[in-house]
Design a protein around this motif. Sequence first.
Motif, PDB file in Angstrom:
ATOM      1  N   LEU A 154       0.851  -1.187   0.000  1.00 55.73           N
ATOM      2  CA  LEU A 154       0.000   0.000   0.000  1.00 55.73           C
ATOM      3  C   LEU A 154       0.888   1.237   0.000  1.00 55.73           C
ATOM      4  O   LEU A 154       1.318   1.699   1.061  1.00 55.73           O
ATOM      5  CB  LEU A 154      -0.949  -0.026   1.205  1.00 55.73           C
ATOM      6  N   ASP A 155       1.212   1.697  -1.176  1.00 50.63           N
ATOM      7  CA  ASP A 155       2.098   2.855  -1.311  1.00 50.63           C
ATOM      8  C   ASP A 155       1.874   3.506  -2.663  1.00 50.63           C
ATOM      9  O   ASP A 155       1.422   2.846  -3.605  1.00 50.63           O
ATOM     10  CB  ASP A 155       3.572   2.422  -1.192  1.00 50.63           C
ATOM     11  N   ASP A 156       2.233   4.785  -2.739  1.00 50.90           N
ATOM     12  CA  ASP A 156       2.014   5.561  -3.956  1.00 50.90           C
ATOM     13  C   ASP A 156       3.349   5.828  -4.656  1.00 50.90           C
ATOM     14  O   ASP A 156       4.090   6.727  -4.259  1.00 50.90           O
ATOM     15  CB  ASP A 156       1.321   6.883  -3.578  1.00 50.90           C
ATOM     16  N   LEU A 157       3.639   5.057  -5.697  1.00 52.49           N
ATOM     17  CA  LEU A 157       4.935   5.180  -6.384  1.00 52.49           C
ATOM     18  C   LEU A 157       5.040   6.439  -7.246  1.00 52.49           C
ATOM     19  O   LEU A 157       6.083   6.692  -7.846  1.00 52.49           O
ATOM     20  CB  LEU A 157       5.198   3.943  -7.250  1.00 52.49           C
ATOM     21  N   SER A 158       3.968   7.223  -7.318  1.00 53.57           N
ATOM     22  CA  SER A 158       4.083   8.485  -8.061  1.00 53.57           C
ATOM     23  C   SER A 158       4.812   9.530  -7.220  1.00 53.57           C
ATOM     24  O   SER A 158       5.238  10.563  -7.730  1.00 53.57           O
ATOM     25  CB  SER A 158       2.709   9.005  -8.494  1.00 53.57           C
ATOM     26  N   ASP A 159       4.977   9.241  -5.933  1.00 52.14           N
ATOM     27  CA  ASP A 159       5.725  10.125  -5.037  1.00 52.14           C
ATOM     28  C   ASP A 159       7.190   9.657  -5.022  1.00 52.14           C
ATOM     29  O   ASP A 159       7.475   8.535  -4.599  1.00 52.14           O
ATOM     30  CB  ASP A 159       5.091  10.030  -3.628  1.00 52.14           C
ATOM     31  N   ASP A 179      -1.800   0.681 -14.129  1.00 49.31           N
ATOM     32  CA  ASP A 179      -3.258   0.799 -14.298  1.00 49.31           C
ATOM     33  C   ASP A 179      -3.805   1.518 -13.058  1.00 49.31           C
ATOM     34  O   ASP A 179      -4.479   0.922 -12.239  1.00 49.31           O
ATOM     35  CB  ASP A 179      -3.858  -0.611 -14.439  1.00 49.31           C
ATOM     36  N   ALA A 180      -3.464   2.811 -12.942  1.00 50.83           N
ATOM     37  CA  ALA A 180      -3.852   3.542 -11.719  1.00 50.83           C
ATOM     38  C   ALA A 180      -4.851   4.653 -12.034  1.00 50.83           C
ATOM     39  O   ALA A 180      -5.908   4.390 -12.598  1.00 50.83           O
ATOM     40  CB  ALA A 180      -2.613   4.032 -11.000  1.00 50.83           C
ATOM     41  N   ALA A 181      -4.493   5.901 -11.739  1.00 54.12           N
ATOM     42  CA  ALA A 181      -5.515   6.967 -11.754  1.00 54.12           C
ATOM     43  C   ALA A 181      -5.932   7.471 -13.130  1.00 54.12           C
ATOM     44  O   ALA A 181      -7.062   7.884 -13.326  1.00 54.12           O
ATOM     45  CB  ALA A 181      -5.026   8.143 -10.914  1.00 54.12           C
ATOM     46  N   LYS A 182      -4.995   7.462 -14.083  1.00 50.52           N
ATOM     47  CA  LYS A 182      -5.268   8.026 -15.424  1.00 50.52           C
ATOM     48  C   LYS A 182      -5.876   9.423 -15.324  1.00 50.52           C
ATOM     49  O   LYS A 182      -6.877   9.738 -15.957  1.00 50.52           O
ATOM     50  CB  LYS A 182      -6.200   7.100 -16.226  1.00 50.52           C
ATOM     51  N   ASP A 183      -5.278  10.246 -14.484  1.00 53.17           N
ATOM     52  CA  ASP A 183      -5.793  11.599 -14.266  1.00 53.17           C
ATOM     53  C   ASP A 183      -5.050  12.635 -15.109  1.00 53.17           C
ATOM     54  O   ASP A 183      -5.241  13.841 -14.943  1.00 53.17           O
ATOM     55  CB  ASP A 183      -5.690  11.975 -12.781  1.00 53.17           C
ATOM     56  N   GLY A 184      -4.193  12.173 -15.985  1.00 60.25           N
ATOM     57  CA  GLY A 184      -3.461  13.098 -16.857  1.00 60.25           C
ATOM     58  C   GLY A 184      -2.092  13.482 -16.319  1.00 60.25           C
ATOM     59  O   GLY A 184      -1.314  14.089 -17.045  1.00 60.25           O
ATOM     60  N   VAL A 185      -1.792  13.153 -15.076  1.00 60.00           N
ATOM     61  CA  VAL A 185      -0.471  13.493 -14.523  1.00 60.00           C
ATOM     62  C   VAL A 185       0.215  12.297 -13.842  1.00 60.00           C
ATOM     63  O   VAL A 185       1.437  12.151 -13.910  1.00 60.00           O
ATOM     64  CB  VAL A 185      -0.526  14.669 -13.503  1.00 60.00           C
ATOM     65  N   GLN A 186      -0.590  11.457 -13.195  1.00 58.76           N
ATOM     66  CA  GLN A 186       0.019  10.419 -12.359  1.00 58.76           C
ATOM     67  C   GLN A 186       0.900   9.449 -13.165  1.00 58.76           C
ATOM     68  O   GLN A 186       2.017   9.131 -12.743  1.00 58.76           O
ATOM     69  CB  GLN A 186      -1.076   9.632 -11.634  1.00 58.76           C
ATOM     70  N   GLU A 187       0.403   8.990 -14.307  1.00 53.66           N
ATOM     71  CA  GLU A 187       1.164   8.027 -15.106  1.00 53.66           C
ATOM     72  C   GLU A 187       2.484   8.635 -15.582  1.00 53.66           C
ATOM     73  O   GLU A 187       3.488   7.940 -15.682  1.00 53.66           O
ATOM     74  CB  GLU A 187       0.321   7.514 -16.280  1.00 53.66           C
ATOM     75  N   GLN A 188       2.481   9.944 -15.859  1.00 50.62           N
ATOM     76  CA  GLN A 188       3.726  10.618 -16.233  1.00 50.62           C
ATOM     77  C   GLN A 188       4.697  10.606 -15.053  1.00 50.62           C
ATOM     78  O   GLN A 188       5.906  10.405 -15.232  1.00 50.62           O
ATOM     79  CB  GLN A 188       3.435  12.063 -16.691  1.00 50.62           C
ATOM     80  N   ARG A 189       4.156  10.777 -13.845  1.00 50.15           N
ATOM     81  CA  ARG A 189       5.034  10.758 -12.651  1.00 50.15           C
ATOM     82  C   ARG A 189       5.676   9.381 -12.485  1.00 50.15           C
ATOM     83  O   ARG A 189       6.848   9.267 -12.141  1.00 50.15           O
ATOM     84  CB  ARG A 189       4.228  11.102 -11.397  1.00 50.15           C
ATOM     85  N   PHE A 190       4.888   8.319 -12.725  1.00 51.03           N
ATOM     86  CA  PHE A 190       5.466   6.965 -12.619  1.00 51.03           C
ATOM     87  C   PHE A 190       6.638   6.838 -13.600  1.00 51.03           C
ATOM     88  O   PHE A 190       7.712   6.364 -13.241  1.00 51.03           O
ATOM     89  CB  PHE A 190       4.427   5.887 -12.965  1.00 51.03           C
ATOM     90  N   ASN A 214      -7.231  11.580 -21.207  1.00 46.55           N
ATOM     91  CA  ASN A 214      -6.191  11.942 -20.231  1.00 46.55           C
ATOM     92  C   ASN A 214      -4.851  11.250 -20.478  1.00 46.55           C
ATOM     93  O   ASN A 214      -3.831  11.673 -19.947  1.00 46.55           O
ATOM     94  CB  ASN A 214      -6.642  11.546 -18.809  1.00 46.55           C
ATOM     95  N   MET A 215      -4.887  10.150 -21.229  1.00 47.01           N
ATOM     96  CA  MET A 215      -3.658   9.391 -21.442  1.00 47.01           C
ATOM     97  C   MET A 215      -3.032   9.645 -22.811  1.00 47.01           C
ATOM     98  O   MET A 215      -1.914   9.196 -23.089  1.00 47.01           O
ATOM     99  CB  MET A 215      -3.944   7.882 -21.299  1.00 47.01           C
ATOM    100  N   LEU A 216      -3.732  10.365 -23.686  1.00 48.72           N
ATOM    101  CA  LEU A 216      -3.256  10.533 -25.069  1.00 48.72           C
ATOM    102  C   LEU A 216      -1.867  11.174 -25.130  1.00 48.72           C
ATOM    103  O   LEU A 216      -0.974  10.707 -25.822  1.00 48.72           O
ATOM    104  CB  LEU A 216      -4.252  11.378 -25.882  1.00 48.72           C
ATOM    105  N   LYS A 217      -1.696  12.257 -24.394  1.00 43.97           N
ATOM    106  CA  LYS A 217      -0.428  12.991 -24.449  1.00 43.97           C
ATOM    107  C   LYS A 217       0.699  12.150 -23.821  1.00 43.97           C
ATOM    108  O   LYS A 217       1.796  12.059 -24.384  1.00 43.97           O
ATOM    109  CB  LYS A 217      -0.585  14.329 -23.725  1.00 43.97           C
ATOM    110  N   ILE A 218       0.398  11.563 -22.684  1.00 39.10           N
ATOM    111  CA  ILE A 218       1.430  10.779 -21.984  1.00 39.10           C
ATOM    112  C   ILE A 218       1.913   9.638 -22.885  1.00 39.10           C
ATOM    113  O   ILE A 218       3.111   9.424 -23.058  1.00 39.10           O
ATOM    114  CB  ILE A 218       0.883  10.243 -20.635  1.00 39.10           C
ATOM    115  N   TRP A 219       0.961   8.923 -23.494  1.00 39.13           N
ATOM    116  CA  TRP A 219       1.335   7.798 -24.363  1.00 39.13           C
ATOM    117  C   TRP A 219       2.120   8.293 -25.574  1.00 39.13           C
ATOM    118  O   TRP A 219       3.166   7.752 -25.925  1.00 39.13           O
ATOM    119  CB  TRP A 219       0.085   7.023 -24.784  1.00 39.13           C
ATOM    120  N   ARG A 220       1.622   9.348 -26.213  1.00 36.77           N
ATOM    121  CA  ARG A 220       2.270   9.847 -27.437  1.00 36.77           C
ATOM    122  C   ARG A 220       3.714  10.291 -27.163  1.00 36.77           C
ATOM    123  O   ARG A 220       4.605  10.120 -27.995  1.00 36.77           O
ATOM    124  CB  ARG A 220       1.470  11.020 -28.008  1.00 36.77           C
ATOM    125  N   LEU A 221       3.952  10.878 -26.000  1.00 38.63           N
ATOM    126  CA  LEU A 221       5.277  11.436 -25.724  1.00 38.63           C
ATOM    127  C   LEU A 221       6.288  10.409 -25.191  1.00 38.63           C
ATOM    128  O   LEU A 221       7.442  10.763 -24.946  1.00 38.63           O
ATOM    129  CB  LEU A 221       5.154  12.623 -24.765  1.00 38.63           C
TER     130      LEU A 221
END
Length: 246
Positions: A154-159, A179-190, A214-221
């Motif tokens: 139970l931990d948040d690896l985006s931190d 497969d977490a929040a998909k809020d437009g920022v968290q996956e980029q932090r991972f 929310n994932m389009l930019k992260i995936w594309r980049l």
Amino acid sequence: MNSSMILRAVRNRLIRKLLPKPVSVRHAEYSMVFSADDEDGRPKMELIQLAMAAIQQAMVIDLSEVSQRIKNDIKYPDVWPGEHYKLLAGLVKVLQPKLIIEIGTFTGLSALALKKCLPPDGKLVTFDIIDWRKLANRALVEEDFADGRLEQRLDDLSDPTVMERHLGLLKGADLIFIDAAKDGVQEQRFLTNFAGVQFDKPPFIIFDDIRLWNMLKIWRLIRHPKLDLTSFGHWSGTGLVAFEQK
Ligand SMILES: C[S@@+](CC[C@H](N)C(=O)[O-])C[C@H]1O[C@@H](n2cnc3c(N)ncnc32)[C@H](O)[C@@H]1O
């Protein structure tokens, strides 16, 4: 409801009015298609070969044990391509990873699919910020953890400071499923945090929901070799990345 939630609700209502669904389906999401010729993260031949081998396995893998754990919902693994579940099991069957890291346990369906073809000396560590035991519709049972090959943390690896505490584990990862929040920022932090990990060998990373807005930019980049496997994974998008240490 706070002001940003109200704003989002108004924006969504406006979009639905301006761009109504062209067909009637159970669930629709807004997305966008992009040109491929100017893509920076084109797949290498080995990645395509891995994907093809995993898809072949996905075609024959029996996930009825996983489907049976679904109560009061669609038996997703039984409806081809089985959302991402069959593909996850197929990738594990081909790669035979010693260590899988999952981010986003939820009820545990993907953990069960990943564990299905895990080698006897393999381990799956699944991270969430919510204990699976607290979910009414949990698919996991205590016995799934009995052989020591499945563990929830139970931990948040985006931190980044939290990530640092798990570096000893993460460096050994062969396969990572995000497969977490998909809020437009968290996956980029991972991804940013993973860039700082000295992996023993370059891992493969699977991303869920890559076609959602929310994932389009992260995936594309993502500039590592990558492949969109949506037709063989989750209808909302499944992407496979060969993570290269830069
Ligand atoms: C869509 S669900 C995962 C579904 C699951 N992987 C499956 O396919 O059956 C997303 C999960 O991510 C978890 N989550 C959200 N933020 C997280 C974070 N920073 N670290 C780990 N898990 C997170 C949520 O609590 C939720 O359980």
